[in-house]
Design an enzyme around this catalytic site. Structure first.
Site, PDB file in Angstrom:
ATOM      1  N   GLY A 132      -8.589   6.479  -2.858  1.00 24.31           N
ATOM      2  CA  GLY A 132      -8.584   5.021  -2.878  1.00 24.31           C
ATOM      3  C   GLY A 132      -7.169   4.507  -2.738  1.00 24.31           C
ATOM      4  CE  LYS A 133      -1.401   4.080  -2.023  1.00 26.39           C
ATOM      5  NZ  LYS A 133      -0.863   5.400  -2.406  1.00 26.39           N
TER       6      LYS A 133
END
Ligand code: NAD
Length: 413
Positions: free
Chosen positions: A102-103
């Site tokens: 994720g980011k």
């Protein structure tokens, strides 16, 4: 301008092709699972309201909760965040920790905000993405321009919504708030383990090897110090102000003191000044780029004399440079493997928070060593089996892991 994501997918496509991956499964791996854009209204200290754009992307969560940092930077875009979330997917998979990728990010220049404005921005961003994050769902961490204080505000905001304290919602926290011992040094320590393993298989033991390190921040300074402790001769170091050189070896502890006193390593007694460009082209056994992306490019790739490059920074070598280095027989140990020590100890932090039981630093370091050496061996075996460079092999190991899990789980319909 081309999409960063489309460009990044090319390396993934190549790995999938070499693996002869099932096309049906690969169609799933080429797509981000969830991309969310939020507006973040913030009341400024002068009473005006500004509205910032925020993002959070879950690229793939087949292996576990999404894992990846949050950056505050004016140039943050959905394309960039998606690309970084994809890289996190492969980075977690290559070291085989039970996380997806994720980011997140907010398009803002945090240096232009007061501390109170930054806190309000962080809390409102957290509230806007609250349904996306959580210890079992998505575990953010610090990235560019975010730190342990920002993580502490996220813990507090999330905990207020949950009506209980939940420290495992983020990693990279202060140690007194559930952070892990050894996290600060983890990326540099991981680089040392990887350099040691690479030296072993390529016949260049760290003891007495010559080493140049670009960047003397969190990653570069720890890597340089630990590698020197293993008997290597660190002949060159650099930071944003320039580089220093001594063919007999630089005292890394003296360099650390110099930075503490003056803010830069430049001018360290007993060294001669060199430029960052010269540092990259030195005739050394190991080169560790640990500063910025795109440092080894088409322009200087044919001048690199190092035998092994261990990538500390994310993306220090361009795709064109990679080709030149491979042709010239320079061994490049890729970022998604070499600098995965940070995310590995973040995983340990999450485990410790969930257990409510905190490990001694020696336990953290021993377990990190095991994860990094196992990952190196997996990638090295893949590289030998398919006769491919280590970067392609690292992607192949990661993509195969995510593909196998995706296949076993099947499609929910
Ligand atoms: P940092 O800010 O602590 O240090 C960066 C260093 O690079 C500083 O010494 C700075 O002076 C130097 N630098 C900046 N611009 C430069 C230039 N133009 N030429 C030469 N040196 C320059 O950052 P960090 O945490 O050490 O991260 C370095 C790299 O490693 C980044 O690419 C980062 O994304 C990556 N990385 C960091 C971690 C981590 O845990 N900190 C984990 C994975 C990857």
């Amino acid at each position: 301008m081309g999409s960063l994501f489309e460009d990044a997918l090319k390396r993934v496509d190549e790995a999938a092709e070499r693996l002869n991956l099932d096309e049906n499964i690969y169609r799933i791996l080429r797509k981000p699972k969830k991309q969310v854009i939020v507006s973040i209204p913030v009341e400024m200290d002068d009473g005006t309201i500004r509205v910032f754009d925020g993002y959070r992307v879950h690229y793939n969560v087949a292996m576990g909760p999404a894992k990846g940092g949050i950056r505050f930077h004016p140039n943050v875009t959905l394309d960039e965040v998606t690309t970084l979330a994809m890289w996190m997917t492969w980075k977690c998979a290559v070291v085989n920790i039970p996380f997806g990728g994720g980011k997140g990010g907010v398009a803002v220049d945090p240096h232009k905000l007061s501390v109170k404005e930054l806190e309000r921005l962080t809390r409102r961003y957290t509230a806007e993405i609250i349904d996306l994050i959580g210890p079992d769902v998505d575990v953010p961490a610090p990235d560019v321009n975010t730190n342990s204080q920002v993580m502490a505000w996220i813990v507090d905001t999330y905990s207020m919504h949950m009506r209980k304290t939940v420290t495992s919602v983020v990693t990279g926290k202060p140690i007194f708030l559930g952070g892990s011992r050894g996290r600060r040094e983890a990326t540099g320590r991981g680089i040392m383990f990887i350099a040691r393993e690479a030296g072993r298989v390529y016949g260049l033991p760290l003891k007495n090897a010559t080493v140049a390190v670009q960047g003397f921040g969190n990653v570069g300074s720890v890597a340089a110090k630990l590698i020197a402790m293993h008997g290597a001769r660190v002949v060159a170091l650099s930071d944003v102000n320039g580089g220093i050189y001594n063919e007999n070896g630089i005292d890394v502890n003296a360099a650390l003191r110099k930075v503490e006193e003056t803010g830069t390593i430049v001018g360290l007694e007993g060294t001669t000044p060199i430029t960052n460009e010269q540092l990259l082209e030195l005739d050394v056994d190991f080169l560790i780029p640990a500063a910025l992306e795109n440092q080894i490019t088409r322009e200087n790739a044919d001048k690199i004399k190092a035998k092994i490059i261990v990538e500390g920074a994310n993306g220090p070598t361009t795709t064109e440079a990679d080709k030149v280095l491979n042709e010239r027989g320079v061994k490049v140990i890729p970022d998604i493997l070499s600098n995965a020590g940070g995310v590995t100890v973040s995983y340990f932090e999450w485990v410790q928070d969930r257990d409510g039981y905190f490990w001694k630093e020696s336990v953290v370091n021993d377990r990190l060593e095991e994860v990094m050496t196992d990952a190196f061996n997996d990638v090295y075996q893949m590289s030998k089996q398919h006769n491919v460079p280590m970067r392609l092999a690292a992607y192949m190991v990661a993509i195969k892991r995510v593909a196998d899990i995706t296949k076993a789980r099947g499609i929910y319909a």
